[in-house]
Design an enzyme around this catalytic site. Structure first.
Site, PDB file in Angstrom:
ATOM      1  N   ARG A 261      -6.995 -12.139   0.919  1.00  0.00           N
ATOM      2  CA  ARG A 261      -8.000 -11.809   2.131  1.00  0.00           C
ATOM      3  C   ARG A 261      -9.005 -11.858   1.570  1.00  0.00           C
ATOM      4  NH1 ARG A 261      -5.106  -6.035   2.232  1.00  0.00           N
ATOM      5  NH2 ARG A 261      -3.599  -6.333   2.184  1.00  0.00           N
ATOM      6  N   ARG A 276      -9.993  -4.936  -6.523  1.00  0.00           N
ATOM      7  CA  ARG A 276     -10.255  -5.629  -4.931  1.00  0.00           C
ATOM      8  C   ARG A 276     -10.625  -7.262  -5.747  1.00  0.00           C
ATOM      9  NH1 ARG A 276     -10.682  -2.801   0.146  1.00  0.00           N
ATOM     10  NH2 ARG A 276     -10.827  -1.187  -0.956  1.00  0.00           N
ATOM     11  N   GLU A 348      -5.330   3.590  -4.426  1.00  0.00           N
ATOM     12  CA  GLU A 348      -4.013   2.829  -3.162  1.00  0.00           C
ATOM     13  C   GLU A 348      -2.698   2.145  -3.627  1.00  0.00           C
ATOM     14  OE1 GLU A 348      -1.580  -0.075  -0.876  1.00  0.00           O
ATOM     15  OE2 GLU A 348      -4.313   0.765  -1.078  1.00  0.00           O
ATOM     16  N   SER A 351       0.864   1.369   0.639  1.00  0.00           N
ATOM     17  CA  SER A 351       0.706   1.591   2.269  1.00  0.00           C
ATOM     18  C   SER A 351       2.323   1.727   3.124  1.00  0.00           C
ATOM     19  CB  SER A 351      -0.311   1.506   3.249  1.00  0.00           C
ATOM     20  OG  SER A 351      -1.701   1.300   2.213  1.00  0.00           O
ATOM     21  N   ARG A 390      -3.851  -2.486  -8.727  1.00  0.00           N
ATOM     22  CA  ARG A 390      -3.957  -1.532  -8.861  1.00  0.00           C
ATOM     23  C   ARG A 390      -3.083  -0.765 -10.074  1.00  0.00           C
ATOM     24  NH1 ARG A 390      -6.553   0.207  -2.989  1.00  0.00           N
ATOM     25  NH2 ARG A 390      -7.873  -1.337  -3.031  1.00  0.00           N
TER      26      ARG A 390
END
Length: 428
Positions: A261, A276, A348, A351, A390
């Site tokens: 990312r 992150r 999170e 998803s 996470r």
């Protein structure tokens, strides 16, 4: 991609659905463009038919010894008109397609309008652990236990990167293998896809053209590729351009990949450590399903993600996202969020999304009904099963003890891990 027929027949429904996302589009303007586009397409088809008729007439006259000069002149004049009409049609087609490409998916009827503030907590499972004070945060624990080397990760690749070391690397790998084994037992086919994908793959997934600047790219010209931001981008393209057999549905896949990312966190506490970054590991679930089965398939995927989180002994909650917080390609998304004691907040780790036919339309993925009849678009669904960057912070924080040790989840101990992770003095 939205069905253009839906826009033509139910413009108010489309407009109202997009407004739930905070997207206000000129539907009447598109309908006018659509009518002009269809009229131009009809005109081109009629000119081509007329050219074929004249060409046939010229051929017939020549066989009779008549050069058909008058008809040849008509054909030449018609060729010029057709070239102009073709050029106009191409311009209209480009505008028409750009409008459709820019539209996000319509949110499901039960998805609330608005942003994060309207996300709905569906359920909370377990209770936050009672921990001795002060609570150590995941960054401190990972460094004291010698699990993650943030300093050397930055030295190797820059901000937003880290290095798993020793028992940290073993714990990361144990989590990934645990997830893969569980999904394979449940009937998901294991896939290891390429990490470099084509532009068409990004388009089918619904990430391009709008988010084309948010991926890492490599190469130039015809060799241009991008690093996948999630295995979903690869898996949705497995059957691009294919017509599947209804008897084979649902098709269920599980993949492991790193995810790349462009965005990453900052030095703020809520984004420190592995929460992150530019690269993280994830096991991804994907299904191609019949439209009538996709709601049940989404709940199945959600149950799979929850089972894994619960099996790690973690307190978590399930949230249904509001329309603006749902990815543009998805109609409905549930997030599975783990509790981070040091932040007093949830993060999170999965998803679970249903794109319905949005991605299938972009990728031309249909199925042939078993009883015959017209082909239809499949529904595509995906879920993180799970993302680890996470999970590790949640495991460290929720399973910490006052002496600085951390209990390893029991489901991972048979994978060569100790029962307890103990602090190390240094990272050599």
């Amino acid at each position: 991609m939205l069905d253009v027929t839906l826009i033509r027949q139910h413009p108010d429904r489309v407009r109202d659905g997009l407004r739930k996302r905070g997207v206000d589009v000129d539907v009447p303007g598109f309908l006018a463009l659509d009518a002009e586009f269809r009229a131009a397409r009809t005109a081109v088809e009629e000119l081509r038919a007329e050219r074929r008729r004249i060409s046939a007439a010229v051929g017939a006259r020549r066989r009779d010894g008549d050069p058909g000069e008058e008809l040849q002149a008509q054909a030449q004049e018609l060729t010029g008109r057709l070239a102009e009409a073709d050029a106009a049609l191409r311009r209209l087609a480009q505008r028409h397609q750009e409008f459709l490409d820019g539209l996000p998916n319509l949110p499901a009827d039960d998805v609330l309008a608005g942003g994060k503030e309207h996300n709905q907590v569906v359920r909370t499972v377990g209770a936050p652990p009672e921990l001795a004070q002060p609570v150590r945060d995941h960054v401190t624990l990972s460094e004291e236990l010698g699990l993650v080397d943030h300093r050397r990760g930055v030295r190797l690749a820059g901000n937003g990167y880290w290095v798993y070391r020793g028992e940290g690397a073993a714990l990361e790998w144990a989590l990934l293998n645990h997830f893969l084994d569980a999904h394979r037992r449940a009937g998901y086919e294991f896939v290891l896809p390429p990490h470099l994908l084509t532009e068409e793959a990004g388009y089918t997934a619904g990430q391009f053209p709008k988010f084309a600047d948010e991926v890492f790219r490599t190469g130039e010209g015809g060799g241009r590729r991008f690093l996948l931001p999630t295995a979903e981008t690869a898996l949705v393209n497995l059957h691009r351009g294919e017509t599947l057999d209804e008897r084979d549905l649902p098709l269920k896949y599980v993949a492991y990949t790193p995810c790349y990312r462009v965005e990453s966190g900052s030095h703020r506490t809520a984004e420190r450590g592995t929460l992150r970054g530019h690269q993280f590991n994830k096991v991804e679930l994907f299904q191609f399903a019949r439209p009538e089965d996709s709601e049940a398939a989404q709940l199945e995927l959600l149950a799979r993600a929850e089972e894994l989180v619960a099996g790690l002994g973690l307190h978590y909650r399930v949230t249904k996202l509001a329309a603006k917080d749902t990815s543009p390609a998805q109609a409905k998304t549930y997030d599975v969020e783990v509790w981070l004691p040091s932040l007093g907040a949830y993060a999170e780790v999965s998803s679970v999304s249903n794109a319905r036919e949005y991605q299938a339309r972009r990728g031309g993925i249909r199925y042939r009904p078993a009883g015959g009849g017209r082909t239809a678009y499949v529904h595509t669904l995906n879920a993180s099963g799970l993302a680890t960057s996470r999970l590790l912070p949640a495991i460290l924080e929720q399973h910490q003890w006052p002496d600085g040790t951390v209990a390893v989840p029991e489901v991972l101990r048979h994978r060569g891990l100790p029962d307890v992770l103990r602090p190390r003095v240094t990272q050599g």
